[in-house]
Design a protein around this motif. Structure first.
Motif, mmCIF file in Angstrom:
data_model
loop_
_atom_site.group_PDB
_atom_site.id
_atom_site.type_symbol
_atom_site.label_atom_id
_atom_site.label_comp_id
_atom_site.label_asym_id
_atom_site.label_seq_id
_atom_site.Cartn_x
_atom_site.Cartn_y
_atom_site.Cartn_z
ATOM 1 N N LYS A 110 77.382 -52.592 -25.058
ATOM 2 C CA LYS A 110 75.839 -52.705 -25.212
ATOM 3 C C LYS A 110 74.932 -51.737 -24.531
ATOM 4 C CE LYS A 110 72.272 -56.113 -25.205
ATOM 5 N NZ LYS A 110 71.833 -57.467 -24.803
ATOM 6 N N ILE A 111 74.069 -51.110 -25.097
ATOM 7 C CA ILE A 111 73.196 -50.225 -24.385
ATOM 8 C C ILE A 111 72.334 -50.700 -23.196
ATOM 9 C CG2 ILE A 111 73.576 -48.369 -26.181
ATOM 10 C CD1 ILE A 111 70.566 -48.848 -26.916
ATOM 11 N N SER A 112 72.193 -50.122 -22.409
ATOM 12 C CA SER A 112 71.027 -50.629 -21.371
ATOM 13 C C SER A 112 69.565 -50.571 -22.165
ATOM 14 C CB SER A 112 70.965 -49.717 -20.321
ATOM 15 O OG SER A 112 72.340 -49.727 -19.579
ATOM 16 N N THR A 113 68.769 -51.535 -21.666
ATOM 17 C CA THR A 113 67.541 -51.455 -22.552
ATOM 18 C C THR A 113 66.313 -51.955 -21.615
ATOM 19 O OG1 THR A 113 67.846 -53.679 -23.229
ATOM 20 C CG2 THR A 113 68.349 -51.820 -24.987
ATOM 21 N N GLU A 114 66.660 -52.203 -20.312
ATOM 22 C CA GLU A 114 65.647 -52.507 -19.354
ATOM 23 C C GLU A 114 65.043 -51.309 -18.663
ATOM 24 O OE1 GLU A 114 65.004 -55.090 -15.344
ATOM 25 O OE2 GLU A 114 67.071 -55.116 -16.096
ATOM 26 N N PHE A 115 63.738 -51.140 -19.298
ATOM 27 C CA PHE A 115 63.214 -49.554 -18.488
ATOM 28 C C PHE A 115 62.622 -49.785 -17.008
ATOM 29 C CE2 PHE A 115 61.953 -49.304 -23.082
ATOM 30 C CZ PHE A 115 62.179 -47.775 -23.240
ATOM 31 N N TYR A 116 62.744 -48.674 -16.486
ATOM 32 C CA TYR A 116 62.247 -48.865 -14.949
ATOM 33 C C TYR A 116 60.644 -49.116 -15.268
ATOM 34 C CZ TYR A 116 66.589 -47.715 -12.849
ATOM 35 O OH TYR A 116 67.957 -47.715 -12.369
ATOM 36 N N PRO A 117 60.031 -49.778 -14.278
ATOM 37 C CA PRO A 117 58.788 -49.852 -14.202
ATOM 38 C C PRO A 117 57.734 -48.476 -14.445
ATOM 39 C CG PRO A 117 59.372 -50.781 -12.480
ATOM 40 C CD PRO A 117 60.659 -50.016 -12.895
ATOM 41 N N PHE A 118 57.084 -48.337 -15.510
ATOM 42 C CA PHE A 118 56.268 -47.354 -15.991
ATOM 43 C C PHE A 118 56.822 -46.166 -16.759
ATOM 44 C CE2 PHE A 118 54.303 -48.974 -12.036
ATOM 45 C CZ PHE A 118 53.102 -49.429 -12.463
ATOM 46 N N ALA A 119 58.164 -46.288 -16.699
ATOM 47 C CA ALA A 119 59.191 -45.322 -17.236
ATOM 48 C C ALA A 119 58.563 -45.279 -18.985
ATOM 49 C CB ALA A 119 60.578 -45.608 -17.578
ATOM 50 N N LYS A 120 58.605 -46.559 -19.477
ATOM 51 C CA LYS A 120 58.103 -46.627 -21.106
ATOM 52 C C LYS A 120 56.679 -45.962 -21.402
ATOM 53 C CE LYS A 120 57.705 -49.739 -24.739
ATOM 54 N NZ LYS A 120 57.881 -51.255 -25.374
ATOM 55 N N GLU A 121 56.114 -46.487 -20.569
ATOM 56 C CA GLU A 121 54.487 -45.884 -20.812
ATOM 57 C C GLU A 121 54.412 -44.305 -20.501
ATOM 58 O OE1 GLU A 121 54.595 -50.334 -19.494
ATOM 59 O OE2 GLU A 121 55.455 -48.446 -18.786
ATOM 60 N N ALA A 122 54.823 -43.672 -19.412
ATOM 61 C CA ALA A 122 55.000 -42.565 -19.261
ATOM 62 C C ALA A 122 55.751 -41.940 -20.348
ATOM 63 C CB ALA A 122 55.716 -42.204 -18.024
ATOM 64 N N LEU A 123 56.863 -42.067 -20.737
ATOM 65 C CA LEU A 123 57.515 -41.407 -21.668
ATOM 66 C C LEU A 123 57.066 -41.508 -23.080
ATOM 67 C CD1 LEU A 123 61.203 -42.277 -20.488
ATOM 68 C CD2 LEU A 123 60.072 -40.032 -20.879
ATOM 69 N N GLN A 124 56.069 -42.494 -23.485
ATOM 70 C CA GLN A 124 55.208 -42.513 -24.670
ATOM 71 C C GLN A 124 54.059 -41.576 -24.549
ATOM 72 O OE1 GLN A 124 54.351 -46.854 -24.348
ATOM 73 N NE2 GLN A 124 55.906 -47.349 -25.754
ATOM 74 N N LEU A 125 53.570 -41.336 -23.414
ATOM 75 C CA LEU A 125 52.471 -40.310 -23.356
ATOM 76 C C LEU A 125 53.012 -38.946 -23.311
ATOM 77 C CD1 LEU A 125 50.267 -41.965 -20.529
ATOM 78 C CD2 LEU A 125 49.853 -41.792 -23.080
ATOM 79 N N ILE A 126 54.183 -38.736 -22.818
ATOM 80 C CA ILE A 126 54.787 -37.572 -22.657
ATOM 81 C C ILE A 126 55.209 -37.194 -24.132
ATOM 82 C CG2 ILE A 126 56.991 -36.158 -21.910
ATOM 83 C CD1 ILE A 126 56.709 -37.859 -19.356
#
Length: 144
Positions: free
Chosen positions: A40-56
């Motif tokens: 199973k792939i890892s799906t737990e984002f580090y804090p703020f990673a998802k939000e930062a990558l969405q903006l990037i």
């Protein structure tokens, strides 16, 4: 640490009148917390990673490169997972936009301006918050 690399890349882009910069991202221990599973792939984002990558992902002045040693069978799952979370990578382990010339040979090592990699000093537990602040402050290269 990563903030210095980002500011330097944006400053150089503005000074040299480049239209974009190239940012390379590792997956494990950088974007998501590892689970050490082969099933199973890892799906737990580090804090703020998802939000930062969405903006990037929304920026036209950043080309995002997934820079990973993930096995091909898992890689497709990660690309789907990231897309489902509003995260887009332009390339995987390559940067065809920058070709080899006198100043560099990029056939085996893709060119990038910023590297998000735990083994290069990126601290995923703390650095994403700073990245998010920088991205929110610098909406485009021209604003730097």
């Amino acid at each position: 640490m990563i903030s210095k690399a980002i500011y330097r890349a944006l400053h150089n882009a503005k000074q040299k009148k480049w239209g974009k910069t190239f940012w390379a991202f590792d997956i494990h221990e950088t974007i998501v917390k590892p689970n050490w599973s082969t099933e199973k792939i890892s799906t737990e984002f580090y804090p703020f990673a998802k939000e930062a990558l969405q903006l990037i992902s929304q920026r036209t002045d950043v080309t995002s490169i997934l820079y990973t040693c993930t096995h091909p069978k898992e890689l497709e799952k990660y690309l789907i997972f990231f897309r489902q979370n509003g995260i887009h990578f332009d390339y995987v382990n390559e940067n065809p936009e920058v070709v080899s010339k006198n100043y560099g040979y990029f056939e085996k090592k893709p060119y990038f301006n910023v590297l998000f990699e735990d083994k290069a000093g990126f601290d995923a537990e703390n650095d994403w918050k700073e990245v998010l602040k920088i991205i929110n402050k610098n909406q485009e290269i021209c604003s730097v």
